[in-house]
Motif scaffolding. Sequence first.
Motif, mmCIF file in Angstrom:
data_model
loop_
_atom_site.group_PDB
_atom_site.id
_atom_site.type_symbol
_atom_site.label_atom_id
_atom_site.label_comp_id
_atom_site.label_asym_id
_atom_site.label_seq_id
_atom_site.Cartn_x
_atom_site.Cartn_y
_atom_site.Cartn_z
ATOM 1 N N ILE A 83 45.420 37.392 48.951
ATOM 2 C CA ILE A 83 46.276 36.311 49.412
ATOM 3 C C ILE A 83 47.681 36.863 49.463
ATOM 4 N N LEU A 93 53.944 27.357 37.714
ATOM 5 C CA LEU A 93 54.452 27.084 39.058
ATOM 6 C C LEU A 93 53.272 26.567 39.861
ATOM 7 N N HIS A 140 52.369 41.133 36.385
ATOM 8 C CA HIS A 140 51.746 39.815 36.319
ATOM 9 C C HIS A 140 50.568 39.796 37.259
ATOM 10 N N SER A 141 49.690 38.876 37.012
ATOM 11 C CA SER A 141 48.521 38.765 37.853
ATOM 12 C C SER A 141 48.260 37.290 38.111
ATOM 13 N N VAL A 142 47.962 36.985 39.340
ATOM 14 C CA VAL A 142 47.695 35.598 39.709
ATOM 15 C C VAL A 142 46.357 35.562 40.423
ATOM 16 N N THR A 143 45.493 34.688 40.015
ATOM 17 C CA THR A 143 44.214 34.552 40.700
ATOM 18 C C THR A 143 43.948 33.084 40.975
ATOM 19 N N LEU A 144 43.607 32.793 42.217
ATOM 20 C CA LEU A 144 43.246 31.417 42.564
ATOM 21 C C LEU A 144 41.734 31.381 42.659
ATOM 22 N N PRO A 174 42.328 39.495 32.755
ATOM 23 C CA PRO A 174 41.863 40.645 33.520
ATOM 24 C C PRO A 174 41.830 41.913 32.682
ATOM 25 N N LEU A 204 49.706 29.314 48.151
ATOM 26 C CA LEU A 204 49.607 30.708 48.591
ATOM 27 C C LEU A 204 48.279 30.983 49.278
ATOM 28 N N PHE A 260 42.130 35.789 45.556
ATOM 29 C CA PHE A 260 41.410 34.526 45.543
ATOM 30 C C PHE A 260 39.948 34.856 45.295
ATOM 31 N N CYS A 306 53.858 35.702 46.775
ATOM 32 C CA CYS A 306 53.892 35.687 45.319
ATOM 33 C C CYS A 306 55.147 34.953 44.870
ATOM 34 N N LEU A 307 55.016 34.157 43.854
ATOM 35 C CA LEU A 307 56.180 33.473 43.303
ATOM 36 C C LEU A 307 56.726 34.356 42.197
ATOM 37 N N LEU A 351 57.848 33.916 38.397
ATOM 38 C CA LEU A 351 56.813 33.796 37.379
ATOM 39 C C LEU A 351 57.262 34.391 36.049
ATOM 40 N N ILE A 378 39.712 40.757 37.962
ATOM 41 C CA ILE A 378 39.684 39.306 38.047
ATOM 42 C C ILE A 378 39.009 38.746 36.805
ATOM 43 N N GLU A 418 41.238 26.076 40.918
ATOM 44 C CA GLU A 418 41.909 26.474 39.689
ATOM 45 C C GLU A 418 42.769 27.687 39.969
ATOM 46 N N HIS A 419 43.522 28.051 38.956
ATOM 47 C CA HIS A 419 44.282 29.277 39.100
ATOM 48 C C HIS A 419 44.545 29.839 37.720
ATOM 49 N N SER A 420 44.845 31.107 37.704
ATOM 50 C CA SER A 420 45.111 31.749 36.433
ATOM 51 C C SER A 420 46.294 32.686 36.611
ATOM 52 N N VAL A 421 47.178 32.658 35.660
ATOM 53 C CA VAL A 421 48.365 33.508 35.721
ATOM 54 C C VAL A 421 48.450 34.272 34.413
ATOM 55 N N THR A 422 48.598 35.555 34.496
ATOM 56 C CA THR A 422 48.754 36.346 33.280
ATOM 57 C C THR A 422 49.945 37.267 33.436
ATOM 58 N N LEU A 423 50.812 37.247 32.448
ATOM 59 C CA LEU A 423 51.949 38.165 32.460
ATOM 60 C C LEU A 423 51.615 39.283 31.493
ATOM 61 N N TYR A 424 52.050 40.482 31.824
ATOM 62 C CA TYR A 424 51.798 41.627 30.956
ATOM 63 C C TYR A 424 53.124 42.263 30.573
#
Lengths: 127, 127
Positions: free
Chosen positions: A94, B98, A114-118, B66, B104, A83, A97-98, A101, A65, B113-119
Motif C-alpha cells: 500500500i 492515527l 515502524h511498521s504498519v499493516t492493514l 513482526p 491508505l 495489506f 505512510c503517516l 507515527l 507481517i 483492522e490495522h497494526s502499528v509497531t514502532l521499533y
Amino acid sequence: MPTGPTRKTKQRDAVRAVLGAAERPLSIDELLKAASRRADGLGVATVYRAVALLLDEGWIEAVEIPGEPARYERSDKGHHHHFQCEKCDRAFDIAGCLDNLRKLAPPKFRVKEHSVTLYGLCAACAA
Amino acid sequence: MPTGPTRKTKQRDAVRAVLGAAERPLSIDELLKAASRRADGLGVATVYRAVALLLDEGWIEAVEIPGEPARYERSDKGHHHHFQCEKCDRAFDIAGCLDNLRKLAPPKFRVKEHSVTLYGLCAACAA
DNA sequence: ATAGATGCAAAGGGTTTGCACTTGA
DNA sequence: TCAAGTGCAAACCCTTTGCATCTAT
C-alpha cells in the motif's frame, strides 16, 4: 568465513526472476511454487538460500507481517506498508505512510523504524 | 467437543495474576518465568493452555509483533499499539493511534483492522 | 578439476498434542 | 470419586544445516 564467488544458476535465476516480476510480497511457499516452473525439482532449502543471498545483496527486503510467515519483495519500492488479505492470505503493497507515527512513542523512547499493516479483504476477495 | 467446567488451579491463577499485574505485553517465556514463582514446576505447555483459555475468554489479547514471538496483554486496555525495543527485546504499549490509516488502502480493499509497531530503544535502553 | 550450489533429510526453535499421573470439586 | 488439569515428551510447522552429489567456471 570467506564468501567465495557467487555462481549463476538456474535456481537462483528462477527465484530472482519471480521476485523481479512480482507485484506483491511473496512468501517462501509462493516463491517455491512459482520458481519451480522455471527450475524443475527446486527445493525449499535452495529457495531459502537464494532469498538469504538476495537479502544480503540488498536486492530484496523481508516483509514481516504479524502472525504470518515472512514475505519478500524488491527493495527498490521506496517506503511503504502492507495489506494482508484475511481471505486469500496474500499480502499487498500500500502506498503512502503517516510519518507522524513516531510521535506516538512515549517521551524518552527513540524510534528508529515502524511498521504498519492493514488487515481485511483485498479487492478480489471483497467483490 | 463439550467444554467441561473450568477449574481453578494454582497454575492458571499464577498466569492470570501475572498478566493482570503486567504493565506491558508479555511473551510466553516471560509469563513462564514470572508465573513459575507463584506455581512451582510450571510447564510451558500449561502456560500455552492457560493463555489459550484466557484468549477464548477474551480476557487477554495476542500482540503479534513482526518478527517476534507473540506477546499477550489484558484486553481491557482499549485501542492502542506497540513499541518493540531492539535492545532489551521487551514490548511496550503506546497510546494513541492515527486512525486515518485505513485511508491508505487501495480503492476496493476493505480494511477491518490495522497494526502499528514502532521499533527503537525504550527509555531505559536509550539512556 | 574443483569450489560453489543443490536436494534431501536430519536438526533447530517455538508451539501443540497425547498420555499417564495429579488434583480440584 | 473422577473428569479436568498438569508435566513430560513426542509431534508439528517453518527454517536452517550437514553432507554426498552435481555443476558452473
